[in-house]
Design a protein around this motif. Structure first.
Motif, PDB file in Angstrom:
ATOM      1  N   ALA A 191      32.867  32.926  21.628  1.00 45.96           N
ATOM      2  CA  ALA A 191      32.765  33.802  20.455  1.00 45.96           C
ATOM      3  C   ALA A 191      33.371  35.164  20.789  1.00 45.96           C
ATOM      4  CB  ALA A 191      31.312  33.961  20.029  1.00 45.96           C
ATOM      5  N   ILE A 192      34.283  35.623  19.956  1.00 45.59           N
ATOM      6  CA  ILE A 192      34.845  36.962  20.103  1.00 45.59           C
ATOM      7  C   ILE A 192      34.601  37.739  18.808  1.00 45.59           C
ATOM      8  CG2 ILE A 192      36.587  36.224  21.749  1.00 45.59           C
ATOM      9  CD1 ILE A 192      38.653  36.416  19.539  1.00 45.59           C
ATOM     10  N   THR A 193      34.528  39.010  18.954  1.00 50.68           N
ATOM     11  CA  THR A 193      34.204  39.875  17.815  1.00 50.68           C
ATOM     12  C   THR A 193      35.447  40.161  16.980  1.00 50.68           C
ATOM     13  OG1 THR A 193      32.457  40.931  19.098  1.00 50.68           O
ATOM     14  CG2 THR A 193      33.201  42.091  17.132  1.00 50.68           C
ATOM     15  N   GLU A 194      35.284  40.045  15.669  1.00 52.68           N
ATOM     16  CA  GLU A 194      36.340  40.452  14.738  1.00 52.68           C
ATOM     17  C   GLU A 194      36.182  41.937  14.445  1.00 52.68           C
ATOM     18  OE1 GLU A 194      38.850  39.037  13.385  1.00 52.68           O
ATOM     19  OE2 GLU A 194      38.596  36.864  13.441  1.00 52.68           O
ATOM     20  N   TRP A 195      37.254  42.696  14.603  1.00 45.88           N
ATOM     21  CA  TRP A 195      37.221  44.133  14.377  1.00 45.88           C
ATOM     22  C   TRP A 195      38.042  44.497  13.146  1.00 45.88           C
ATOM     23  CZ3 TRP A 195      34.279  47.204  17.563  1.00 45.88           C
ATOM     24  CH2 TRP A 195      33.839  46.618  18.753  1.00 45.88           C
ATOM     25  N   LYS A 196      37.540  45.470  12.392  1.00 41.74           N
ATOM     26  CA  LYS A 196      38.284  45.985  11.238  1.00 41.74           C
ATOM     27  C   LYS A 196      38.605  47.447  11.479  1.00 41.74           C
ATOM     28  CE  LYS A 196      38.259  46.679   6.249  1.00 41.74           C
ATOM     29  NZ  LYS A 196      39.607  46.104   6.111  1.00 41.74           N
ATOM     30  N   ALA A 197      39.875  47.782  11.297  1.00 39.33           N
ATOM     31  CA  ALA A 197      40.311  49.169  11.478  1.00 39.33           C
ATOM     32  C   ALA A 197      40.146  49.927  10.162  1.00 39.33           C
ATOM     33  CB  ALA A 197      41.767  49.207  11.937  1.00 39.33           C
ATOM     34  N   VAL A 198      39.391  51.007  10.203  1.00 41.44           N
ATOM     35  CA  VAL A 198      39.177  51.862   9.030  1.00 41.44           C
ATOM     36  C   VAL A 198      39.274  53.312   9.493  1.00 41.44           C
ATOM     37  CG1 VAL A 198      37.724  50.184   7.822  1.00 41.44           C
ATOM     38  CG2 VAL A 198      36.682  51.844   9.372  1.00 41.44           C
ATOM     39  N   TYR A 199      39.087  54.212   8.555  1.00 38.05           N
ATOM     40  CA  TYR A 199      39.060  55.635   8.879  1.00 38.05           C
ATOM     41  C   TYR A 199      37.685  56.198   8.515  1.00 38.05           C
ATOM     42  CZ  TYR A 199      43.999  56.209   9.979  1.00 38.05           C
ATOM     43  OH  TYR A 199      45.228  56.143  10.585  1.00 38.05           O
ATOM     44  N   GLY A 200      37.167  57.038   9.394  1.00 41.09           N
ATOM     45  CA  GLY A 200      35.944  57.764   9.104  1.00 41.09           C
ATOM     46  C   GLY A 200      36.259  59.246   8.955  1.00 41.09           C
ATOM     47  N   GLU A 201      35.441  59.942   8.196  1.00 45.43           N
ATOM     48  CA  GLU A 201      35.613  61.379   7.996  1.00 45.43           C
ATOM     49  C   GLU A 201      34.499  62.145   8.705  1.00 45.43           C
ATOM     50  OE1 GLU A 201      36.020  62.690   4.023  1.00 45.43           O
ATOM     51  OE2 GLU A 201      37.913  61.644   3.671  1.00 45.43           O
ATOM     52  N   VAL A 202      34.875  63.213   9.373  1.00 41.22           N
ATOM     53  CA  VAL A 202      33.908  64.059  10.063  1.00 41.22           C
ATOM     54  C   VAL A 202      33.093  64.816   9.013  1.00 41.22           C
ATOM     55  CG1 VAL A 202      33.588  65.951  11.680  1.00 41.22           C
ATOM     56  CG2 VAL A 202      35.413  64.278  12.058  1.00 41.22           C
ATOM     57  N   GLU A 203      31.783  64.629   9.043  1.00 46.00           N
ATOM     58  CA  GLU A 203      30.895  65.288   8.083  1.00 46.00           C
ATOM     59  C   GLU A 203      29.765  65.975   8.838  1.00 46.00           C
ATOM     60  OE1 GLU A 203      31.145  65.564   4.888  1.00 46.00           O
ATOM     61  OE2 GLU A 203      32.779  64.171   4.447  1.00 46.00           O
ATOM     62  N   PRO A 204      29.311  67.135   8.354  1.00 47.49           N
ATOM     63  CA  PRO A 204      28.157  67.792   8.987  1.00 47.49           C
ATOM     64  C   PRO A 204      26.869  67.056   8.636  1.00 47.49           C
ATOM     65  CG  PRO A 204      28.862  69.039   7.081  1.00 47.49           C
ATOM     66  CD  PRO A 204      29.867  67.937   7.247  1.00 47.49           C
ATOM     67  N   ARG A 205      25.906  67.100   9.555  1.00 45.88           N
ATOM     68  CA  ARG A 205      24.624  66.464   9.278  1.00 45.88           C
ATOM     69  C   ARG A 205      23.893  67.180   8.134  1.00 45.88           C
ATOM     70  NH1 ARG A 205      23.322  62.937  13.334  1.00 45.88           N
ATOM     71  NH2 ARG A 205      24.535  63.147  15.247  1.00 45.88           N
ATOM     72  N   ASP A 206      23.951  68.501   8.148  1.00 47.05           N
ATOM     73  CA  ASP A 206      23.307  69.296   7.092  1.00 47.05           C
ATOM     74  C   ASP A 206      24.395  70.019   6.310  1.00 47.05           C
ATOM     75  OD1 ASP A 206      20.763  68.602   8.110  1.00 47.05           O
ATOM     76  OD2 ASP A 206      20.887  70.228   9.567  1.00 47.05           O
ATOM     77  N   LEU A 207      24.520  69.702   5.043  1.00 49.50           N
ATOM     78  CA  LEU A 207      25.489  70.371   4.171  1.00 49.50           C
ATOM     79  C   LEU A 207      24.702  70.997   3.023  1.00 49.50           C
ATOM     80  CD1 LEU A 207      28.435  70.986   3.563  1.00 49.50           C
ATOM     81  CD2 LEU A 207      28.573  68.829   2.317  1.00 49.50           C
ATOM     82  N   ILE A 208      24.390  72.278   3.177  1.00 50.12           N
ATOM     83  CA  ILE A 208      23.474  72.948   2.255  1.00 50.12           C
ATOM     84  C   ILE A 208      24.144  74.184   1.690  1.00 50.12           C
ATOM     85  CG2 ILE A 208      21.186  73.979   1.991  1.00 50.12           C
ATOM     86  CD1 ILE A 208      20.295  72.417   4.411  1.00 50.12           C
ATOM     87  N   PRO A 209      24.126  74.370   0.376  1.00 44.93           N
ATOM     88  CA  PRO A 209      24.690  75.601  -0.198  1.00 44.93           C
ATOM     89  C   PRO A 209      23.714  76.760  -0.084  1.00 44.93           C
ATOM     90  CG  PRO A 209      23.934  74.147  -1.940  1.00 44.93           C
ATOM     91  CD  PRO A 209      23.719  73.401  -0.658  1.00 44.93           C
ATOM     92  N   ALA A 210      24.250  77.937   0.163  1.00 44.38           N
ATOM     93  CA  ALA A 210      23.466  79.171   0.082  1.00 44.38           C
ATOM     94  C   ALA A 210      23.577  79.664  -1.364  1.00 44.38           C
ATOM     95  CB  ALA A 210      24.001  80.216   1.058  1.00 44.38           C
ATOM     96  N   ARG A 211      22.456  79.666  -2.072  1.00 45.79           N
ATOM     97  CA  ARG A 211      22.477  79.958  -3.511  1.00 45.79           C
ATOM     98  C   ARG A 211      21.849  81.328  -3.799  1.00 45.79           C
ATOM     99  NH1 ARG A 211      23.910  75.513  -6.365  1.00 45.79           N
ATOM    100  NH2 ARG A 211      23.693  73.478  -5.342  1.00 45.79           N
ATOM    101  N   ALA A 212      22.312  81.909  -4.903  1.00 45.29           N
ATOM    102  CA  ALA A 212      21.747  83.181  -5.357  1.00 45.29           C
ATOM    103  C   ALA A 212      20.387  82.924  -5.991  1.00 45.29           C
ATOM    104  CB  ALA A 212      22.681  83.837  -6.358  1.00 45.29           C
ATOM    105  N   ARG A 213      19.422  83.774  -5.662  1.00 46.34           N
ATOM    106  CA  ARG A 213      18.084  83.619  -6.242  1.00 46.34           C
ATOM    107  C   ARG A 213      17.903  84.433  -7.512  1.00 46.34           C
ATOM    108  NH1 ARG A 213      14.671  84.871  -0.904  1.00 46.34           N
ATOM    109  NH2 ARG A 213      16.429  86.283  -0.595  1.00 46.34           N
ATOM    110  N   ILE A 214      18.784  85.405  -7.723  1.00 45.65           N
ATOM    111  CA  ILE A 214      18.750  86.183  -8.964  1.00 45.65           C
ATOM    112  C   ILE A 214      20.173  86.253  -9.507  1.00 45.65           C
ATOM    113  CG2 ILE A 214      16.801  87.571  -8.177  1.00 45.65           C
ATOM    114  CD1 ILE A 214      18.795  89.885  -7.739  1.00 45.65           C
TER     115      ILE A 214
END
Length: 323
Positions: free
Chosen positions: A28-51
């Motif tokens: 048994a050999i593993t079948e591999w698929k070539a794709v692309y991944g995108e670098v993303e931050p773990r926390d993506l949070i906007p700084a919002r205005a409170r007033i």
């Protein structure tokens, strides 16, 4: 001449005897698929205005590093200043009235001791003092609310990380809750978007090859999202030491999507002559050379093996090693 032939045959037979014999079995050999991944931050949070108000100070630009709680911008609402000034004027008036009311209460207590005024009148003077005292406390509470609103004009970074974008400019008029800056923090991972036919083959914890040849970094499949959108399933891959300088950068990835059976021989069992590949096979009549068509390389126990697409079948005894 016959002596030379017999000598070469003996040498070849001795070499075969010293070599190793491998009986082919499908593996048994593993079948591999070539794709692309995108670098993303773990926390993506906007700084919002409170007033709502006008952005008078903008302390960051895209690419700046910030700490959690650091000031990103300052929003000013002139109406809050007017309201605070009005409350200050009201407090001044109430405090003056309270001074007069307390003086009247003191005189009333003195007159009550001499029997000049009634108890009812004294109670009225005390009530006037209590009412003014309550009004002052209420106005002071309103002023604290205004001061808190003014303080909330400072837009703070919700996490420590890098500023990815700043969609406003100094002088912009914004509303409460509007995004002032977008912060990415907590490290980065690779986000994959795969065709939904591969969703069932994805297993959390699988090793993922980073790069096109599989010889570079590896990562671990950390999460597979349950919702499929647009025929794509999303998955996150954790990669140690992943370059976090550019969010959204595309990285080639090879991931396992299944297994299949194949015939594998050690790479040193294949020889190349005259544009053809040969493998030595031990038969009942002796060792013979067979032309084969090799496929992709694969690593097994630290050694390189070749898949044989044609020329051999299960049960063949392949000679390899010192020949």
């Amino acid at each position: 001449m016959l002596k030379v032939i017999f000598f070469l045959a003996a040498v070849f037979a001795g070499a075969v005897a010293r070599a190793e014999i491998l009986e082919l079995r499908p593996q048994a050999i593993t079948e591999w698929k070539a794709v692309y991944g995108e670098v993303e931050p773990r926390d993506l949070i906007p700084a919002r205005a409170r007033i709502g108000g006008t952005v008078v100070d903008l302390d960051v630009t895209a690419g700046d590093m910030v700490t959690a709680g650091a000031r990103v911008a300052v929003v000013v609402d002139d109406k809050l200043t007017f309201q605070r000034d009005a409350i200050d004027a009201q407090l001044g008036s109430l405090r003056t009235q309270l001074v007069t009311a307390r003086a009247d209460l003191l005189r009333g207590e003195s007159l009550r001791e001499r029997g000049v005024i009634t108890v009812q009148r004294l109670e009225q003077l005390q009530t006037a003092v209590d009412v003014l005292d309550g009004q002052i406390k209420g106005a002071e509470a309103e002023r604290l609310v205004i001061e808190q609103q003014v303080a909330e004009g400072a837009v703070l970074s919700p996490v420590a990380g890098v500023v990815l974008s700043v969609p406003v400019a100094r002088g912009s008029v914004i509303t409460p809750g509007e995004e002032v800056a977008r912060i990415g923090g907590g490290g980065v991972f690779l986000r994959l978007a795969l065709p939904e036919r591969h969703a069932a083959t994805l297993v959390v914890g699988d090793e993922i090859a980073i790069g096109t040849d599989g010889d570079g970094q590896t990562g671990r499949l950390a999460k597979v999202y349950p919702q499929i959108e647009g025929g794509r399933v999303l998955a996150d891959v954790e990669v140690a030491g992943l370059d976090d300088r550019f969010v959204g950068r595309r990285v080639p990835v090879r991931l396992p999507v299944g297994t299949r059976q194949a015939l594998l021989v050690p790479k040193d069992a294949v020889t190349h002559r005259a544009g053809l590949d040969f493998v030595t096979v031990e038969t009942s009549t002796g060792a013979v050379q067979r032309a084969v068509v090799p496929g992709q390389e694969t690593m097994r126990d630290g050694a390189v093996w070749l898949e044989i697409l044609s020329g051999l079948r299960a049960g063949d005894k392949v000679v390899h090693g010192d020949e």
